[in-house]
Design a protein around this motif. Structure first.
Motif, short mmCIF file in Angstrom:
data_model
loop_
_atom_site.label_atom_id
_atom_site.label_comp_id
_atom_site.label_asym_id
_atom_site.label_seq_id
_atom_site.Cartn_x
_atom_site.Cartn_y
_atom_site.Cartn_z
N GLY A 52 1.18 10.70 -2.37
CA GLY A 52 2.00 11.73 -1.75
C GLY A 52 2.57 12.70 -2.77
O GLY A 52 2.57 13.91 -2.55
N PHE A 53 3.03 12.16 -3.91
CA PHE A 53 3.49 13.02 -5.00
C PHE A 53 2.42 14.05 -5.34
O PHE A 53 2.66 15.25 -5.34
CB PHE A 53 3.71 12.16 -6.28
CG PHE A 53 5.12 11.65 -6.44
CD1 PHE A 53 6.13 12.51 -6.81
CD2 PHE A 53 5.41 10.31 -6.28
CE1 PHE A 53 7.42 12.04 -7.00
CE2 PHE A 53 6.69 9.84 -6.45
CZ PHE A 53 7.70 10.69 -6.81
N ILE A 94 2.99 6.55 -1.95
CA ILE A 94 4.00 7.37 -2.63
C ILE A 94 3.36 8.15 -3.77
O ILE A 94 3.52 9.37 -3.88
CB ILE A 94 5.15 6.49 -3.18
CG1 ILE A 94 5.95 5.89 -2.03
CG2 ILE A 94 6.08 7.32 -4.06
CD1 ILE A 94 7.07 4.97 -2.48
N LEU A 95 2.58 7.44 -4.59
CA LEU A 95 1.94 8.12 -5.72
C LEU A 95 1.00 9.23 -5.23
O LEU A 95 1.05 10.36 -5.71
CB LEU A 95 1.17 7.13 -6.58
CG LEU A 95 0.59 7.75 -7.85
CD1 LEU A 95 1.66 7.84 -8.93
CD2 LEU A 95 -0.61 6.98 -8.36
N LEU A 151 0.83 -1.21 0.00
CA LEU A 151 0.00 0.00 0.00
C LEU A 151 0.86 1.26 0.00
O LEU A 151 0.46 2.30 -0.48
CB LEU A 151 -0.94 0.00 1.22
CG LEU A 151 -2.06 -1.04 1.16
CD1 LEU A 151 -2.85 -1.03 2.46
CD2 LEU A 151 -2.99 -0.76 -0.02
N PHE A 152 2.09 1.11 0.54
CA PHE A 152 3.01 2.25 0.57
C PHE A 152 3.30 2.76 -0.83
O PHE A 152 3.53 3.95 -1.04
CB PHE A 152 4.31 1.83 1.28
CG PHE A 152 5.22 2.97 1.60
CD1 PHE A 152 4.87 3.92 2.52
CD2 PHE A 152 6.45 3.09 0.95
CE1 PHE A 152 5.70 4.99 2.80
CE2 PHE A 152 7.30 4.14 1.23
CZ PHE A 152 6.92 5.10 2.16
N ILE A 153 3.28 1.84 -1.82
CA ILE A 153 3.48 2.25 -3.21
C ILE A 153 2.39 3.25 -3.62
O ILE A 153 2.67 4.27 -4.26
CB ILE A 153 3.41 1.01 -4.15
CG1 ILE A 153 4.34 -0.09 -3.68
CG2 ILE A 153 3.68 1.40 -5.59
CD1 ILE A 153 5.79 0.19 -3.88
N LEU A 154 1.14 2.91 -3.22
CA LEU A 154 0.04 3.83 -3.54
C LEU A 154 0.21 5.14 -2.77
O LEU A 154 -0.08 6.22 -3.30
CB LEU A 154 -1.31 3.19 -3.19
CG LEU A 154 -1.66 1.90 -3.93
CD1 LEU A 154 -3.03 1.40 -3.50
CD2 LEU A 154 -1.62 2.12 -5.43
N SER A 167 1.36 16.47 -2.25
CA SER A 167 2.38 17.45 -1.83
C SER A 167 2.64 18.47 -2.94
O SER A 167 2.82 19.66 -2.67
CB SER A 167 3.67 16.74 -1.43
OG SER A 167 4.28 16.19 -2.57
#
Lengths: 329, 281
Positions: A52-53, A49-50, A44-47, A56
């Motif tokens: 978050g991009f 990151i996306l 889920l961290f992969i999602l 932010s």
């Protein structure tokens, strides 16, 4: 080995239950579910990151977007002194350089992929594959240094100057092939980008061509087709979608390539049709100005450029993936 | 009839010549770039590269602080990216295979794999540098980790996918739990490939410059303090190459050669390791 040891101990007595016990700090059941949830969490961290991009960059871009509105995209002034910011020069530069890169890289990459898979003698295929991988492994910044110190001077003298002279009196073309013959500029950036994205396109194309069933090609040869006819009438139609995907993948790289372009594009925030003129891309503007952006609206505008790049590359790469996934499924 | 055949053979020969010419052109470019790098890099190569600090303008010096800084940044990034990437890859192949969630995550991971690296820099700037108010080694490592994770995920999943299901089934038949099967069977069978993936992701981030520009920045002095800006090879190369001092440009080339040789060594090692593992089977 471990399995055997385990099953020797008490496996028989606990045949119905779990005999998992090697991580002593936790019982088997707890470890089992902890491991599962750690895996799910990491995935889920992969999602995240996306997401978050996107979040932010949107938050960072908000001051600029609320001040300039959507017209930020088509405003052609970029002036830190008067604090007027519009993305059009950077967008135009990005599209022109990536366009040049694609026009040059696609035929070359296709030729290499065909050569490696169809024409090359067997002993040459492996070394050529390694050469292409090597080209992909060279860091971007080295392409920049080579482009600035070695390619640009030669390009200016042997290509730019003659081409500008040749088209001087031709209408339309004289405005395209124009600009100072100083070596750096959008055309140089496009050519260096082409060399950089070529290995990515070529290696995907090579994999795609390898998926063409052998009997299709053999039936072509059986009715007397030449190599080129097999390529044109069997390989290309069979791989059309995935090859387009490979091109989009290369485009996605070209759009966001930063360091090499920053070295050689000349950094000028204006819009021109002259491909030899200096320009700027979204990525090179950010790389050049971000550390020196003292006003908050300036840095916010740069982040807004980043948001634009994020959205554009996301669409391009998503399309590329969808086209490439179709062949693997 | 003869004319038709002649035309077909002519176009075949023509295409062949063009294809070979294109291949030669690209290989020539590769040779040009490599020979420039080797020539310029080795002319600037000297033992003091590894012992002296990066110099102020007009003086000579070495790259010691930048080399150490780069090691630190990449090392910390991989310390984070390796477990996260391996666990996520494990989910995709061992737990979630065939589910809607796994295919979404795989798709997003593939997109992240090719995302412009400068965006990772901006992202980390927004969530770490801006709130903390200073550039830092931590931020640099975080930006590199964001780039490395998708590479590790991808190779882990691919390598686990190669493990035959019969091996897992044999372990399940003995009553092993899921985590046990993954740790002792899947990981064991795939460990060489997974290691290769980690080496390749190190190679991928070793030369990254753009994400470090707004996170780790650079530092002229010796520093291993991860809470402030830290020297690193890529940004140092960028700054020195763009300057007119010949000493600085020479150092930039030496650094560029150093990074490329490191990347090359990593890819050769992973290739050799993978091949020798394949031969054992």
């Amino acid at each position: 080995m471990t399995l055997v040891e385990n099953s020797n101990t008490k496996a028989h007595e606990e045949a119905a239950g779990s005999f998992q016990r090697s991580p002593r700090f936790m019982n088997g059941e707890a470890f089992n579910s902890t491991f599962k949830w750690l895996s799910i969490g990491s995935a889920l961290f992969i999602l995240v990151i996306l997401g978050g991009f996107f979040v932010s960059l949107t938050v960072g871009a908000w001051p600029a977007l609320s001040k300039f509105g959507l017209s930020f995209i088509w405003t052609s002034t970029w002036n830190p002194v008067t604090e007027q910011f519009g993305a059009l020069p950077a967008i135009a530069g990005t599209l022109i350089t990536s366009g040049i890169a694609i026009i040059i890289a696609v035929p070359l990459a296709f030729a290499i992929a065909i050569y490696i898979t169809q024409l090359a003698p067997r002993w040459l295929r492996h070394p050529l594959g390694i050469a292409i991988e090597l080209l992909a492994a060279i860091p971007s910044i080295i392409y920049g240094m080579w482009g600035l110190f070695f390619f640009a001077p030669i390009f200016a003298e042997f290509i730019q100057a003659p081409v500008i002279d040749a088209f001087e009196n031709v209408p339309f073309l004289s405005t395209i092939f124009a600009g100072p013959a100083i070596g750096i500029g959008m055309a140089t950036a496009g050519i260096v980008l082409a060399i950089m994205i070529l290995p990515f396109i070529a290696s995907v194309m090579r994999d795609v061509i390898d998926t063409v069933p052998k009997r299709l090609k053999e039936s072509g040869y059986a009715i007397g087709a030449t190599d080129w006819e097999v390529t044109r009438a069997i390989i290309i139609p069979h791989c059309k979608t995935a090859m387009t995907g490979a091109i989009f993948l290369g485009l996605g790289r070209a759009l966001g390539e930063t360091m090499a372009v920053t070295f050689i594009i000349g950094n000028a925030n204006r819009i021109t049709a002259a491909i030899f003129a200096p320009g700027n891309t979204i990525a090179s503007t950010i790389a050049n100005e971000f550390q020196e952006a003292y006003s908050s609206i300036h840095s916010s505008s740069l982040i807004a450029l980043g948001l634009l790049l994020f959205i554009i590359t996301f669409i391009v790469l998503a399309v590329a993936r969808m086209m490439l996934n179709r062949i693997s499924s | 009839m003869n004319a038709v055949i002649r035309r077909r053979h002519f176009s075949n020969a023509f295409a062949r010549v063009l294809i070979i010419a294109a291949t030669i052109l690209v290989v020539a470019m590769l040779i040009w770039i490599c020979s420039v790098l080797i020539y310029e890099g080795f002319s600037a190569f000297k033992p003091t590269l590894f012992t002296e600090m990066t110099p102020p303008p007009g003086e000579s010096g070495g790259l010691a602080n930048a080399i150490v800084g780069s090691f630190l940044l990449v090392g910390v990034a991989m310390l984070f990216a390796t477990p996260v990437g391996i666990l996520a890859g494990t989910y995709l192949n061992e737990y979630g295979k065939g589910t809607w969630l796994a295919s979404t995550i795989r798709f997003v991971n593939d997109v992240l794999l090719a995302k412009p690296s400068i965006l990772a820099g901006l992202f980390i700037y927004e969530i770490i540098v801006a709130p903390m108010g200073s550039f830092s080694g931590w931020a640099g490592s975080a930006a590199l980790a964001v780039i490395a994770i998708p590479v590790v995920v991808r190779t882990t999943e691919d390598m686990l996918n190669l493990v035959p299901n019969s091996m897992r089934e044999a372990a399940y038949a003995l009553g092993a739990s899921r985590s046990k099967v993954i740790l002792s069977v899947s990981y064991r069978a795939a460990r060489v490939g997974m290691t290769t993936g980690i080496l390749l992701s190190v190679a991928r981030i070793a030369g990254e410059t753009a994400p470090l520009l707004f996170t780790a920045l650079n530092n002229q002095f010796w520093s291993t303090d991860m809470t402030s800006s830290i020297a690193n090879l890529p940004v140092m190369i960028f700054q020195y190459a763009m300057n007119p001092y010949p000493d600085w440009q020479a150092l930039a080339w030496a650094g560029a050669l150093l990074i490329t040789l490191t990347i090359l060594a990593l890819s050769i090692i992973s290739r050799v390791v993978l091949r020798s593992a394949n031969e054992q089977h």
